[in-house]
Write a protein that holds these residues in place. Structure first.
Motif, PDB file in Angstrom:
ATOM      1  N   GLU A 106      15.202  -2.182 -57.952  1.00 44.80           N
ATOM      2  CA  GLU A 106      14.249  -1.465 -57.557  1.00 44.80           C
ATOM      3  C   GLU A 106      14.089  -0.341 -58.040  1.00 44.80           C
ATOM      4  N   GLU A 107      15.238   0.712 -58.077  1.00 45.70           N
ATOM      5  CA  GLU A 107      15.421   1.889 -58.848  1.00 45.70           C
ATOM      6  C   GLU A 107      14.775   1.876 -60.186  1.00 45.70           C
ATOM      7  N   LYS A 108      15.254   0.725 -60.841  1.00 49.39           N
ATOM      8  CA  LYS A 108      14.939   0.858 -62.219  1.00 49.39           C
ATOM      9  C   LYS A 108      13.614  -0.076 -62.571  1.00 49.39           C
ATOM     10  N   GLY A 109      13.137  -0.615 -61.945  1.00 49.18           N
ATOM     11  CA  GLY A 109      11.793  -1.364 -62.108  1.00 49.18           C
ATOM     12  C   GLY A 109      12.124  -2.509 -62.797  1.00 49.18           C
ATOM     13  N   TYR A 110      13.266  -3.364 -62.823  1.00 44.91           N
ATOM     14  CA  TYR A 110      13.462  -4.369 -63.475  1.00 44.91           C
ATOM     15  C   TYR A 110      12.985  -5.405 -63.268  1.00 44.91           C
ATOM     16  N   LYS A 111      12.270  -6.443 -63.647  1.00 44.61           N
ATOM     17  CA  LYS A 111      11.792  -7.553 -63.514  1.00 44.61           C
ATOM     18  C   LYS A 111      12.630  -8.931 -63.808  1.00 44.61           C
ATOM     19  N   HIS A 112      12.544  -9.895 -63.017  1.00 38.37           N
ATOM     20  CA  HIS A 112      13.652 -10.918 -62.972  1.00 38.37           C
ATOM     21  C   HIS A 112      12.633 -12.394 -62.914  1.00 38.37           C
ATOM     22  N   TYR A 113      13.330 -13.282 -63.814  1.00 41.65           N
ATOM     23  CA  TYR A 113      12.842 -14.743 -64.013  1.00 41.65           C
ATOM     24  C   TYR A 113      13.824 -15.513 -63.670  1.00 41.65           C
ATOM     25  N   PHE A 114      13.548 -16.572 -62.809  1.00 37.60           N
ATOM     26  CA  PHE A 114      14.845 -17.686 -62.534  1.00 37.60           C
ATOM     27  C   PHE A 114      14.504 -19.016 -63.230  1.00 37.60           C
ATOM     28  N   TYR A 115      15.300 -19.605 -63.980  1.00 38.92           N
ATOM     29  CA  TYR A 115      15.229 -20.944 -64.585  1.00 38.92           C
ATOM     30  C   TYR A 115      16.306 -21.729 -64.354  1.00 38.92           C
ATOM     31  N   GLY A 116      15.934 -22.875 -63.807  1.00 38.84           N
ATOM     32  CA  GLY A 116      16.810 -23.846 -63.322  1.00 38.84           C
ATOM     33  C   GLY A 116      17.206 -24.352 -61.868  1.00 38.84           C
ATOM     34  N   SER A 117      17.952 -25.204 -61.594  1.00 39.57           N
ATOM     35  CA  SER A 117      18.154 -25.542 -60.266  1.00 39.57           C
ATOM     36  C   SER A 117      16.840 -26.271 -59.564  1.00 39.57           C
ATOM     37  N   THR A 118      16.822 -26.194 -58.338  1.00 40.28           N
ATOM     38  CA  THR A 118      15.823 -27.080 -57.727  1.00 40.28           C
ATOM     39  C   THR A 118      14.748 -26.148 -56.922  1.00 40.28           C
ATOM     40  N   ASP A 119      13.541 -26.626 -56.736  1.00 35.58           N
ATOM     41  CA  ASP A 119      12.443 -25.818 -56.196  1.00 35.58           C
ATOM     42  C   ASP A 119      12.881 -25.350 -54.809  1.00 35.58           C
ATOM     43  N   GLU A 120      13.538 -25.995 -54.198  1.00 35.39           N
ATOM     44  CA  GLU A 120      14.122 -25.917 -52.840  1.00 35.39           C
ATOM     45  C   GLU A 120      14.988 -24.556 -53.134  1.00 35.39           C
ATOM     46  N   THR A 121      16.101 -24.604 -53.790  1.00 38.07           N
ATOM     47  CA  THR A 121      16.983 -23.695 -54.029  1.00 38.07           C
ATOM     48  C   THR A 121      16.418 -22.282 -54.701  1.00 38.07           C
ATOM     49  N   LEU A 122      15.153 -22.434 -55.430  1.00 37.59           N
ATOM     50  CA  LEU A 122      14.644 -21.490 -55.776  1.00 37.59           C
ATOM     51  C   LEU A 122      13.755 -20.482 -54.587  1.00 37.59           C
ATOM     52  N   LYS A 123      13.206 -21.379 -53.760  1.00 40.14           N
ATOM     53  CA  LYS A 123      12.461 -20.621 -52.902  1.00 40.14           C
ATOM     54  C   LYS A 123      13.521 -20.083 -51.797  1.00 40.14           C
ATOM     55  N   LYS A 124      14.526 -20.612 -51.677  1.00 40.06           N
ATOM     56  CA  LYS A 124      15.778 -19.691 -50.947  1.00 40.06           C
ATOM     57  C   LYS A 124      16.093 -18.570 -51.388  1.00 40.06           C
ATOM     58  N   ILE A 125      16.243 -18.479 -52.821  1.00 41.76           N
ATOM     59  CA  ILE A 125      16.541 -17.309 -53.460  1.00 41.76           C
ATOM     60  C   ILE A 125      15.644 -15.960 -53.357  1.00 41.76           C
ATOM     61  N   GLN A 126      14.551 -16.680 -53.523  1.00 37.58           N
ATOM     62  CA  GLN A 126      13.317 -15.615 -53.171  1.00 37.58           C
ATOM     63  C   GLN A 126      13.287 -15.214 -51.863  1.00 37.58           C
ATOM     64  N   VAL A 127      13.140 -15.830 -51.059  1.00 39.01           N
ATOM     65  CA  VAL A 127      13.523 -15.486 -49.542  1.00 39.01           C
ATOM     66  C   VAL A 127      14.464 -14.578 -49.275  1.00 39.01           C
ATOM     67  N   ASN A 128      15.908 -14.766 -49.931  1.00 42.24           N
ATOM     68  CA  ASN A 128      16.849 -14.032 -49.385  1.00 42.24           C
ATOM     69  C   ASN A 128      16.909 -12.866 -50.130  1.00 42.24           C
ATOM     70  N   LEU A 129      16.326 -12.729 -51.338  1.00 50.40           N
ATOM     71  CA  LEU A 129      16.555 -11.495 -52.222  1.00 50.40           C
ATOM     72  C   LEU A 129      15.366 -10.494 -51.818  1.00 50.40           C
ATOM     73  N   LYS A 130      14.282 -11.003 -51.342  1.00 48.85           N
ATOM     74  CA  LYS A 130      13.053 -10.353 -50.839  1.00 48.85           C
ATOM     75  C   LYS A 130      13.620  -9.579 -49.432  1.00 48.85           C
ATOM     76  N   ARG A 131      14.562 -10.445 -48.941  1.00 48.61           N
ATOM     77  CA  ARG A 131      15.027  -9.837 -47.481  1.00 48.61           C
ATOM     78  C   ARG A 131      16.025  -8.542 -47.894  1.00 48.61           C
ATOM     79  N   SER A 132      16.868  -8.786 -48.786  1.00 44.23           N
ATOM     80  CA  SER A 132      17.737  -7.701 -49.067  1.00 44.23           C
ATOM     81  C   SER A 132      17.137  -6.697 -49.668  1.00 44.23           C
ATOM     82  N   TYR A 133      16.010  -6.830 -50.868  1.00 39.44           N
ATOM     83  CA  TYR A 133      15.612  -5.934 -51.541  1.00 39.44           C
ATOM     84  C   TYR A 133      13.882  -6.151 -51.677  1.00 39.44           C
ATOM     85  N   PRO A 134      13.388  -5.569 -50.655  1.00 41.18           N
ATOM     86  CA  PRO A 134      11.981  -5.886 -50.308  1.00 41.18           C
ATOM     87  C   PRO A 134      10.959  -5.365 -51.650  1.00 41.18           C
ATOM     88  N   GLU A 135      11.547  -4.554 -52.503  1.00 40.01           N
ATOM     89  CA  GLU A 135      10.512  -4.369 -53.618  1.00 40.01           C
ATOM     90  C   GLU A 135      11.134  -4.807 -55.053  1.00 40.01           C
TER      91      GLU A 135
END
Length: 254
Positions: A106-135
């Motif tokens: 958030e401080e550095k403004g880094y952008k992230h892309y996730f390649y791999g796993s399943t759609d279900e797992t990717l959705k969970k990652i997004q939800v969990n990361l947004k919960r911990s790091y809203p920005e």
């Protein structure tokens, strides 16, 4: 430029794999100072299994050594490195590296892309990361099909990744598939690729990490084995035994 940067990375050769003789503090400073220059490169997060596999497969060895660096994810690798004189070398697990980078994103403004796993797992990652790091900036996710994708399909995905200009491309395909994929896309992807294997499942909450005391005593593999014995038993049994045989008995020092 990139060759000059690579020369600054200390390495300890273990069964032919040039394992980076670094610790988390060194690595984070290195990444923060050089991230824009590392676009198109890849980092392997290496353990006993990938190291023994590399020893037995020259093509995979070249892939491990062909990236920016191979990190000592396996505790035995960093322990062996310290015994060989690299006193500051320590274990850098994939999920731990992800956590360190997410924490400053958030401080550095880094952008992230996730390649791999399943759609279900990717959705969970997004939800969990947004919960911990809203920005936090998650600019894209892609779950590749289990079948082999065509060249045209691959080119479309590469274009989609490059269009959003990520700083970090997290690759969760499992070894050796993720390292092969990163090697094939070296210089084609705009972003630093890091193969983190089970890191996706950890951040999705599909599996739990071992308690700190087990991590400190190089026993995280045992905790993972308890969670997924059917898939991991043979791998750990065979490669761990081979590693001990090669290092302690046959004394393969390089």
């Amino acid at each position: 430029m990139i060759n000059k940067i690579k020369k600054k990375i200390p390495v300890c050769a273990i069964l032919g794999v040039n394992i980076a003789a670094v610790n988390m503090e060194w690595l984070m400073e290195f990444l923060v100072n050089n991230i824009k220059k590392l676009s198109g490169e890849y980092i392997c997060v290496s353990n006993v299994h990938t190291t023994v596999t590399s020893y037995e497969n020259s093509e995979y060895l070249n892939i491990q050594n062909g990236g920016l660096m191979a990190l000592p994810d396996g505790g035995p690798l960093s322990s062996l490195g310290r015994k060989r004189g690299y006193s500051k070398m320590s274990r850098i697990a994939g999920p731990s590296l992800m956590n360190e980078i997410f924490a400053i994103s958030e401080e550095k403004g880094y952008k992230h892309y996730f390649y791999g796993s399943t759609d279900e797992t990717l959705k969970k990652i997004q939800v969990n990361l947004k919960r911990s790091y809203p920005e936090i900036q998650i600019v894209g996710m892609y779950s590749p099909p289990y079948r082999k994708i065509s060249q045209s399909e691959d080119e479309i995905v590469v274009s989609q990744i490059n269009d959003v200009k990520p700083d970090f491309v997290w690759v969760g395909l499992g070894a050796p598939k993720q390292e092969i994929w990163m090697n094939l896309h070296q210089g084609l992807i705009k972003g630093l690729m890091i193969g983190v294997g089970a890191g996706f499942d950890y951040y999705a909450g599909n599996i739990k990490r071992a308690p700190k005391w087990m991590q400190n005593f190089n026993l995280e593999w045992a905790y993972r084995l308890l969670q997924d014995p059917k898939r991991l038993f043979k791998r750990y049994l065979i490669t761990n035994f081979k590693f001990i045989w090669l290092i302690l008995i046959n004394k393969k020092f390089k």
